[in-house]
Design a protein around this motif. Structure first.
Motif, PDB file in Angstrom:
ATOM      1  N   ALA A   1       0.935  -1.231  -0.051  1.00 53.56           N
ATOM      2  CA  ALA A   1       0.146   0.322  -0.014  1.00 53.56           C
ATOM      3  C   ALA A   1       0.988   1.319   0.020  1.00 53.56           C
ATOM      4  O   ALA A   1       1.877   1.462   0.779  1.00 53.56           O
ATOM      5  CB  ALA A   1      -1.055  -0.057   1.118  1.00 53.56           C
ATOM      6  N   PHE A   2       0.533   2.299  -1.022  1.00 47.01           N
ATOM      7  CA  PHE A   2       1.363   3.555  -1.003  1.00 47.01           C
ATOM      8  C   PHE A   2       2.747   3.366  -1.206  1.00 47.01           C
ATOM      9  O   PHE A   2       3.447   4.156  -0.583  1.00 47.01           O
ATOM     10  CB  PHE A   2       0.958   4.433   0.204  1.00 47.01           C
TER      11      PHE A   2
ATOM     12  N   PHE B   1       3.221  -0.907  -5.558  1.00 46.37           N
ATOM     13  CA  PHE B   1       1.889  -1.158  -5.646  1.00 46.37           C
ATOM     14  C   PHE B   1       1.517  -1.451  -7.135  1.00 46.37           C
ATOM     15  O   PHE B   1       0.463  -1.998  -7.274  1.00 46.37           O
ATOM     16  CB  PHE B   1       1.122  -0.069  -4.940  1.00 46.37           C
ATOM     17  N   LYS B   2       2.186  -0.860  -7.900  1.00 43.14           N
ATOM     18  CA  LYS B   2       1.853  -0.898  -9.383  1.00 43.14           C
ATOM     19  C   LYS B   2       1.856  -2.268  -9.932  1.00 43.14           C
ATOM     20  O   LYS B   2       1.082  -2.707 -10.958  1.00 43.14           O
ATOM     21  CB  LYS B   2       2.801  -0.067 -10.265  1.00 43.14           C
TER      22      LYS B   2
ATOM     23  N   PHE C   1     -13.026   6.988 -13.987  1.00 39.27           N
ATOM     24  CA  PHE C   1     -11.721   7.263 -13.306  1.00 39.27           C
ATOM     25  C   PHE C   1     -10.387   7.377 -14.255  1.00 39.27           C
ATOM     26  O   PHE C   1     -10.542   6.717 -15.406  1.00 39.27           O
ATOM     27  CB  PHE C   1     -11.625   6.197 -12.353  1.00 39.27           C
ATOM     28  N   VAL C   2      -9.690   8.374 -13.671  1.00 42.60           N
ATOM     29  CA  VAL C   2      -8.372   8.109 -14.230  1.00 42.60           C
ATOM     30  C   VAL C   2      -7.142   7.976 -13.074  1.00 42.60           C
ATOM     31  O   VAL C   2      -7.490   8.453 -12.152  1.00 42.60           O
ATOM     32  CB  VAL C   2      -8.039   9.508 -15.086  1.00 42.60           C
ATOM     33  N   VAL C   3      -6.067   7.296 -13.484  1.00 37.16           N
ATOM     34  CA  VAL C   3      -5.165   7.503 -12.527  1.00 37.16           C
ATOM     35  C   VAL C   3      -4.398   8.751 -12.612  1.00 37.16           C
ATOM     36  O   VAL C   3      -3.681   9.273 -13.672  1.00 37.16           O
ATOM     37  CB  VAL C   3      -3.961   6.291 -13.013  1.00 37.16           C
ATOM     38  N   ARG C   4      -4.727   9.566 -11.843  1.00 32.58           N
ATOM     39  CA  ARG C   4      -4.491  11.036 -11.707  1.00 32.58           C
ATOM     40  C   ARG C   4      -3.047  11.328 -11.727  1.00 32.58           C
ATOM     41  O   ARG C   4      -2.545  12.490 -12.390  1.00 32.58           O
ATOM     42  CB  ARG C   4      -5.098  11.557 -10.413  1.00 32.58           C
ATOM     43  N   TYR C   5      -2.085  10.579 -11.277  1.00 28.18           N
ATOM     44  CA  TYR C   5      -0.645  10.835 -11.199  1.00 28.18           C
ATOM     45  C   TYR C   5       0.145   9.838 -11.924  1.00 28.18           C
ATOM     46  O   TYR C   5       0.673   8.999 -11.263  1.00 28.18           O
ATOM     47  CB  TYR C   5      -0.169  11.131  -9.865  1.00 28.18           C
ATOM     48  N   PRO C   6       0.278   9.793 -13.403  1.00 26.83           N
ATOM     49  CA  PRO C   6       0.831   8.673 -13.990  1.00 26.83           C
ATOM     50  C   PRO C   6       2.374   8.637 -13.828  1.00 26.83           C
ATOM     51  O   PRO C   6       3.035   9.559 -13.583  1.00 26.83           O
ATOM     52  CB  PRO C   6       0.277   9.030 -15.566  1.00 26.83           C
ATOM     53  N   TRP C   7       2.938   7.551 -14.216  1.00 19.53           N
ATOM     54  CA  TRP C   7       4.254   7.441 -14.289  1.00 19.53           C
ATOM     55  C   TRP C   7       4.893   8.518 -15.148  1.00 19.53           C
ATOM     56  O   TRP C   7       4.437   8.699 -16.350  1.00 19.53           O
ATOM     57  CB  TRP C   7       4.600   5.888 -15.017  1.00 19.53           C
ATOM     58  N   MET C   8       6.005   9.105 -14.615  1.00 17.78           N
ATOM     59  CA  MET C   8       7.010  10.120 -15.146  1.00 17.78           C
ATOM     60  C   MET C   8       6.306  11.234 -15.612  1.00 17.78           C
ATOM     61  O   MET C   8       6.807  12.158 -16.428  1.00 17.78           O
ATOM     62  CB  MET C   8       7.524   9.404 -16.496  1.00 17.78           C
TER      63      MET C   8
ATOM     64  N   PRO D   1      -0.080   4.958  -8.600  1.00 18.96           N
ATOM     65  CA  PRO D   1      -0.883   3.990  -9.341  1.00 18.96           C
ATOM     66  C   PRO D   1      -2.020   3.764  -8.222  1.00 18.96           C
ATOM     67  O   PRO D   1      -3.227   3.132  -8.844  1.00 18.96           O
ATOM     68  CB  PRO D   1      -0.118   2.491  -9.222  1.00 18.96           C
ATOM     69  N   TRP D   2      -2.400   4.155  -7.173  1.00 18.11           N
ATOM     70  CA  TRP D   2      -3.296   4.059  -6.147  1.00 18.11           C
ATOM     71  C   TRP D   2      -4.401   5.065  -6.240  1.00 18.11           C
ATOM     72  O   TRP D   2      -5.499   5.157  -5.743  1.00 18.11           O
ATOM     73  CB  TRP D   2      -2.725   3.790  -4.783  1.00 18.11           C
TER      74      TRP D   2
END
Ligand SMILES: [Zn+2]
Length: 317
Positions: free
Chosen positions: A241-242, A246-247, A264-271, A282-283
């Motif tokens: 968790a966190f 977690f990805k 929904f969107v994953v608000r803070y994507p990779w990079m 990813p959470w």
């Protein structure tokens, strides 16, 4: 920003199934070695999360710099910005879906209008309200008028188990769909009041100073969690968790591929932290409605800032 910082900051423990890992994580923090993991939550200064996923798409950093800085229309339809520089399809996380819009090979203008009914980008009761390090909530002490406790598996308690009614209904559908496919998801942290965020952020400032506090917790009035439109998921196993790991958990993998079908969107994507101001989370899911979420997914647009033609918000100003 994303997890229930308050619990961790004051040393309380959640009774959720992820308690063991959260305790372990707390110990890491106490040992002063947890920055890398913490950085995945809300940093703007910490290094890129370690354990770079080999399976991650690994979009080229720096897209933020190439992103036009068109100022958003104050409300209603997103501003058009014909001068937009094409933005790479960075959020390859989500495969093109069966959305109304076929995947476009051409560059997507960042501010192209979203399909369906248009919503305000500033009103906190709007599903399109954009909250980032340049755009605090207004009013700062906003409280969603329709907070409810969704009928989903909770890994938290108190106000953190609340969402606004629209988000709660969508979450119930999504959790049920995931469960039908054998993926158990938990609600790890939902609504967070201005008062809670003030206490959380304040405790970080007291113990570590403001600069470091800004890497660990959103400032009061700047957290998406205060809108009721966002929440953090956990995996049914409670593991990782966190943390950046977690990805790779089933809940994260499923959400990345399917969350858009539920709005929904994953608000803070990779990079994409140069745009969002936060490293990969990813959470952390954010409701924007099924039409807009599917459209973003189909067009490979990773951030709300790009989608609505807003300037990148890498840090407070
Ligand atoms: Zn979050």
């Amino acid at each position: 920003m994303c997890y229930d910082d308050a619990d961790r900051a004051v040393g309380r423990q959640s009774a959720g199934p992820d308690s063991p890992s959260r305790r372990a994580f707390s110990r890491l923090l106490l040992a002063g070695t947890g920055l890398a993991a913490l950085s995945a939550c809300a940093p703007d200064q910490s290094p890129t999360p370690s354990g770079t996923p080999g399976s991650s798409p690994g979009p080229v950093p720096g897209t933020g710099g190439a992103t036009p800085t068109a100022v958003a229309a104050p409300s209603g339809s997103p501003a058009s910005n014909a001068s937009a520089t094409p933005t790479p399809a960075t959020s390859s996380a989500v495969p093109p879906s069966a959305a109304a819009h076929p995947p476009s090979a051409a560059a997507h203008p960042p501010s192209a209008a979203a399909p369906g009914p248009q919503h305000s980008l500033t009103d906190p009761t709007s599903p399109w309200v954009i909250v980032n390090k340049h755009r605090p909530l207004s009013p700062a002490n906003f409280v969603p008028p329709d907070l409810v406790r969704p009928a989903v598996r909770l890994a938290t308690s108190g106000e953190a188990g609340l969402l606004n009614s629209t988000t709660a209904a969508a979450a119930e559908k999504m959790f049920a769909a995931a469960a039908a496919e054998g993926v158990i998801m938990t609600l790890a942290s939902g609504y967070r009041s201005f008062a809670t965020q003030t206490a959380t952020y304040g405790s970080y400032v007291s113990s570590r100073g403001r600069a470091e506090a800004d890497t660990a917790s959103a400032r009061p009035g700047y957290s998406e969690h205060q809108t009721g439109w966002a929440f953090d998921i956990g995996d049914g196993s409670g593991a990782d968790a966190f943390t950046p790991q977690f990805k790779d958990r089933p809940a994260a993998i499923w959400a990345k591929a399917n969350a858009h079908r539920f709005g929904f969107v994953v608000r803070y994507p990779w990079m994409l932290h140069p745009i969002t101001g936060y490293y990969y989370e990813p959470w952390h899911l954010r409701f924007i409605g099924t039409q807009a979420a599917a459209d973003m997914s189909a067009r490979g647009i990773g951030t709300l800032e790009e989608y609505f033609g807003l300037e990148p918000a890498p840090a407070y100003r």
